[in-house]
Design a protein around this motif. Structure first.
Motif, PDB file in Angstrom:
ATOM      1  N   ARG A 222       0.830  -1.213   0.000  1.00  0.00           N
ATOM      2  CA  ARG A 222       0.000   0.000   0.000  1.00  0.00           C
ATOM      3  C   ARG A 222       0.865   1.265   0.000  1.00  0.00           C
ATOM      4  NH1 ARG A 222      -4.705  -1.087   4.428  1.00  0.00           N
ATOM      5  NH2 ARG A 222      -4.862   1.181   4.165  1.00  0.00           N
ATOM      6  N   PRO A 255      -4.326   4.960   1.251  1.00  0.00           N
ATOM      7  CA  PRO A 255      -5.462   4.340   1.927  1.00  0.00           C
ATOM      8  C   PRO A 255      -6.063   3.195   1.108  1.00  0.00           C
ATOM      9  CG  PRO A 255      -6.127   6.393   0.932  1.00  0.00           C
ATOM     10  CD  PRO A 255      -4.648   6.299   0.732  1.00  0.00           C
ATOM     11  N   LYS A 256      -6.856   2.383   1.756  1.00  0.00           N
ATOM     12  CA  LYS A 256      -7.443   1.201   1.129  1.00  0.00           C
ATOM     13  C   LYS A 256      -8.312   1.570  -0.066  1.00  0.00           C
ATOM     14  CE  LYS A 256      -9.987  -3.037   2.243  1.00  0.00           C
ATOM     15  NZ  LYS A 256     -10.948  -2.960   1.128  1.00  0.00           N
ATOM     16  N   VAL A 259      -6.047   1.816  -2.929  1.00  0.00           N
ATOM     17  CA  VAL A 259      -5.492   0.500  -3.258  1.00  0.00           C
ATOM     18  C   VAL A 259      -6.506  -0.309  -4.058  1.00  0.00           C
ATOM     19  CG1 VAL A 259      -4.707  -1.712  -2.311  1.00  0.00           C
ATOM     20  CG2 VAL A 259      -3.940   0.424  -1.265  1.00  0.00           C
ATOM     21  N   ASP A 260      -7.735  -0.349  -3.577  1.00  0.00           N
ATOM     22  CA  ASP A 260      -8.783  -1.122  -4.260  1.00  0.00           C
ATOM     23  C   ASP A 260      -9.042  -0.571  -5.663  1.00  0.00           C
ATOM     24  OD1 ASP A 260      -8.989  -2.652  -1.998  1.00  0.00           O
ATOM     25  OD2 ASP A 260     -10.791  -1.631  -1.247  1.00  0.00           O
TER      26      ASP A 260
END
Length: 405
Positions: A222, A255-256, A259-260
């Motif tokens: 990440r 942040p996620k 990433v997604d």
């Protein structure tokens, strides 16, 4: 250090010569000062002697501000980007226009303050009042030019250090996106969306996004490695294997949500290429190569037009536009979102999440913590209540709030 007195000129002034020493040619050198009276002339001669005792080069005092501004710009040209040099040149031009003809040793704080105050009222380039950020840049430019003269023993103080920025000067119209506007970025597919998402959730500059490659992104850890930048020189993109400053070379934790998104975009790009080897650039031009200034501007205009068409308020029109290509164009009903706004949104997110200023500095790649502090201080004034709520929560958790009876 003998001096010759009582040399009276035709205009009635008294000339006093101060011995400066011998030049490289071995000849004796003098500096002549003038006064209406002997006392006035002697006082000026004393000031010359005092300056010499401090190590000041009194022979250079006739050099103008413009002379030293040119020396300063020449030195800067070797160490800054083309864009930064353009900004310095612009700031220097404002100063040269007003005080460039003056001997640098004769310039006082009031002279520079006059330049700043005049620009605050009217900028001859924009035909509008000058924003505080630009005024600070002009003041900084003046301070650095004078510092160069100080370093070369021409002056012993910096008259720009006491200059104040007028409170009435307008703030630059740069802000964070609202929650609603952030949703626009998240929910609107477009070729520019990758760049917008990376700038909003990782704080990269435009020049850092353009040369970004998929190998710079580690989705498992990440992180994004910022290790190069693009300079637009005469409209062409020139990649430099270094960042804007040493501080700009950094690893950004992401942040996620980003990433997604990037994981999905990477898989989509692989499918489009019909191979498992990706094209290297994350945000390429329409032709698949690196974007120049024209390609970026064209892409961004298209993106903002799409956002405007989708989210703009057209309730005052008889029919809502169905295409951004209608004759005459679609009226702009949303703010003109820029790369700076997206980066400022990331900085605001860091602040709202309680990230300390030193960590924020590293994430944003600021050259010094003062830049980050300016952002945090501005946000403090905007979200003051939030800061006190955090104190209330802390005191409550620690059991430090005692009922008052």
């Amino acid at each position: 250090m003998a001096k010759k007195r009582n040399v009276t000129r035709e205009d009635g002034r008294i000339a006093v010569q101060v011995y400066l020493g011998r030049g490289e040619d071995g000849k004796r050198k003098y500096k002549t000062v003038y006064g209406r009276t002997q006392k006035e002339a002697d006082e000026k001669a004393l000031q010359v002697k005092l300056s010499m005792r401090k190590g000041i080069d009194v022979t250079a005092e006739r050099d103008t501000f413009e002379d030293w501004e040119k020396r300063w710009l020449k030195a800067k040209a070797m160490n800054v980007s083309a864009g930064q040099l353009t900004a310095y040149t612009s700031c220097g031009a404002h100063l040269v226009r007003a005080i460039g003809h003056m001997p640098i040793s004769k310039i006082r704080t009031a002279d520079i303050q006059d330049v700043i105050d005049t620009l605050a009222d009217y900028n001859p380039t924009t035909k509008k009042p000058t924003a505080k950020k630009t005024l600070r840049q002009v003041r900084m430019t003046a301070a650095q030019v004078f510092q160069l003269a100080i370093d070369n023993r021409v002056l012993d103080y910096n008259p720009a250090s006491a200059v104040k920025i007028p409170e009435k000067a307008p703030q630059e119209k740069r802000r964070a996106l609202t929650k609603e506007e952030q949703e626009w970025i998240i929910n609107t597919p477009h070729r520019a969306q990758r760049a917008a998402m990376i700038m909003m959730y990782a704080g990269l500059r435009r020049g850092e996004v353009i040369p970004l490659t998929w190998t710079d992104i580690d989705l498992d850890k990440r992180t994004i490695q910022v290790n190069k930048t693009v300079e637009m020189i005469q409209g062409k993109a020139v990649v430099k294997n270094t960042a804007k400053t040493d501080s700009s070379l950094r690893t950004v934790d992401i942040p996620k949500v980003l990433v997604d998104y990037l994981r999905y975009e990477k898989e989509k790009a692989q499918e489009a290429d019909k191979v498992k080897i990706l094209r290297p650039l994350v945000c390429p031009s329409a032709k698949g190569d690196i974007m120049n200034s024209r390609a970026w501007a064209s892409m961004w205009r298209s993106y903002i037009s799409d956002l405007n068409l989708k989210y703009g308020d057209f309730s005052d029109m008889e029919k809502r536009p169905k295409s951004k290509f209608i004759p005459g164009g679609v009226p702009m009903r949303i703010p003109n979102i820029t790369a700076h706004w997206l980066r400022h949104t990331f900085a605001t997110m860091l602040y709202m999440a309680g990230v300390d200023v030193l960590t924020a500095k590293e994430q944003l790649g600021h050259a010094d913590v003062e830049t980050t502090l300016q952002i945090y201080t501005h946000l403090d004034s905007t979200y003051k209540r939030r800061s006190m709520d955090k104190l209330d929560a802390y005191l409550s958790e620690e059991g430090k709030i005692q009922s008052i009876k």
